[in-house]
Motif scaffolding. Structure first.
Motif, short mmCIF file in Angstrom:
data_model
loop_
_atom_site.label_atom_id
_atom_site.label_comp_id
_atom_site.label_asym_id
_atom_site.label_seq_id
_atom_site.Cartn_x
_atom_site.Cartn_y
_atom_site.Cartn_z
N ALA A 123 -80.37 -20.98 18.86
CA ALA A 123 -79.20 -20.81 18.79
C ALA A 123 -77.91 -20.02 18.93
O ALA A 123 -78.11 -19.22 19.61
CB ALA A 123 -79.02 -21.78 17.27
N MET A 124 -76.65 -20.79 19.01
CA MET A 124 -75.99 -19.81 18.82
C MET A 124 -74.98 -19.92 17.67
O MET A 124 -75.09 -20.21 16.95
CB MET A 124 -74.75 -20.43 19.95
CG MET A 124 -73.63 -19.94 19.82
SD MET A 124 -72.05 -20.28 21.92
CE MET A 124 -71.28 -19.08 21.74
N TYR A 125 -75.45 -18.61 17.43
CA TYR A 125 -74.42 -18.02 15.84
C TYR A 125 -73.57 -17.41 15.58
O TYR A 125 -73.52 -16.51 16.78
CB TYR A 125 -75.80 -17.01 15.59
CG TYR A 125 -77.02 -17.47 14.99
CD1 TYR A 125 -77.80 -17.67 16.17
CD2 TYR A 125 -78.01 -17.86 13.72
CE1 TYR A 125 -78.91 -18.39 15.77
CE2 TYR A 125 -78.39 -18.44 13.47
CZ TYR A 125 -79.58 -18.87 14.85
OH TYR A 125 -80.82 -19.20 14.71
N PHE A 126 -73.16 -18.04 14.84
CA PHE A 126 -71.23 -18.03 14.77
C PHE A 126 -71.25 -16.92 13.40
O PHE A 126 -71.74 -16.98 12.12
CB PHE A 126 -70.38 -18.75 15.10
CG PHE A 126 -70.25 -19.59 15.95
CD1 PHE A 126 -70.81 -20.48 15.77
CD2 PHE A 126 -69.59 -18.96 16.97
CE1 PHE A 126 -70.66 -21.12 17.32
CE2 PHE A 126 -70.04 -19.10 18.48
CZ PHE A 126 -70.19 -20.47 18.60
N CYS A 127 -70.72 -16.02 13.17
CA CYS A 127 -69.82 -15.09 12.38
C CYS A 127 -68.62 -15.22 11.74
O CYS A 127 -68.05 -16.04 12.55
CB CYS A 127 -69.51 -13.71 12.20
SG CYS A 127 -69.36 -12.53 11.03
#
Lengths: 116, 120
Positions: B88-92
């Motif tokens: 997945a794409m992970y966002f902080c």
């Protein structure tokens, strides 16, 4: 399980036309966010509501974008006229009022806009 | 204004291995919240883990844990025993509370994201 509902899921429009997106947050959520996400990038806040009031629209291009949340429940984001650069995913999110555990934002599936 | 920086555009890991995603942020606030969100391909964004800045103990959620270094303004995500479904794409993300006209609301700012691919 309660979810944030968004429609439509996909929208193709010609430039200079008007387009509108709808969001229904989770029941009881006072905060509603509209984000724009360009492919491969992070979401950028366009406008944020607390109940029916706009609390942040500093990044909303007000010459062409408008947003409302008349009864503090569902919300509509409009673009008129649409430009090619508006092609993006438009995400709606909502959260409860308050701090701590209430800070989690729940996201809808988004509306993918393509302007041709 | 708060900024959130994710310096790794893409990461990859073998199934069952461990991977760490980096995040730094800039703020003058003392009380705030930090989040990692996951956005699978063509699916909606979901919360992975949350950290409250006043808590020194690092948050953990099953295979997911964070290393929160408040002084360094660093908030990394460790995924143990990686699974194919972690792709997945992970966002902080950073949230501070803003006080306006007798009420307060959370202002949520995202980083640019890290694409994580788990290979079988």
């Amino acid at each position: 399980e309660a979810e944030v509902a968004q429609s439509p899921r996909y929208k193709i429009t010609e430039k200079s036309q008007a387009v509108a997106f709808w969001c229904d947050p989770i029941s009881g959520h006072a905060t509603l966010y509209w984000y724009r996400q360009i492919l491969g990038q992070g979401p950028e806040l366009l406008v944020q509501f607390q109940d029916e009031s706009v609390v942040d629209d500093s990044q909303l291009p007000k010459d062409r974008f408008s947003a409302e949340r008349l009864k503090g429940v569902d919300s509509t984001l409009k673009i008129q006229p649409a430009e090619l650069g508006d092609s993006a995913m438009y995400l709606c999110a909502s959260s409860l009022r308050g701090r701590g555990m209430n800070t989690e934002a729940f996201f809808g599936q988004g509306t993918r806009l393509t302007v041709v | 204004a708060q900024t959130v920086t994710q310096s790794q555009p893409e990461m990859s890991v073998q199934e069952a291995e461990t991977v760490t995603l980096s995040c730094t942020y800039d703020t003058s606030e003392n009380n705030y919240y930090l989040f990692w969100y996951k956005q699978p391909p063509s699916r909606q964004m979901i919360l992975v883990i949350r950290q409250e800045a006043y808590k020194q103990q690092n948050a953990t959620e099953n295979r997911f844990s964070v290393n929160f270094q408040k002084a360094a303004k660093s908030f990394s995500l460790k995924i143990s025993d990686s699974q194919l479904g972690d792709t997945a794409m992970y966002f902080c993300a950073f949230m501070k509370h803003v006080f306006l006209g007798g009420t307060s609301y959370g202002k949520l700012t995202f980083g640019q994201g890290t694409i994580l691919t788990v290979h079988p």
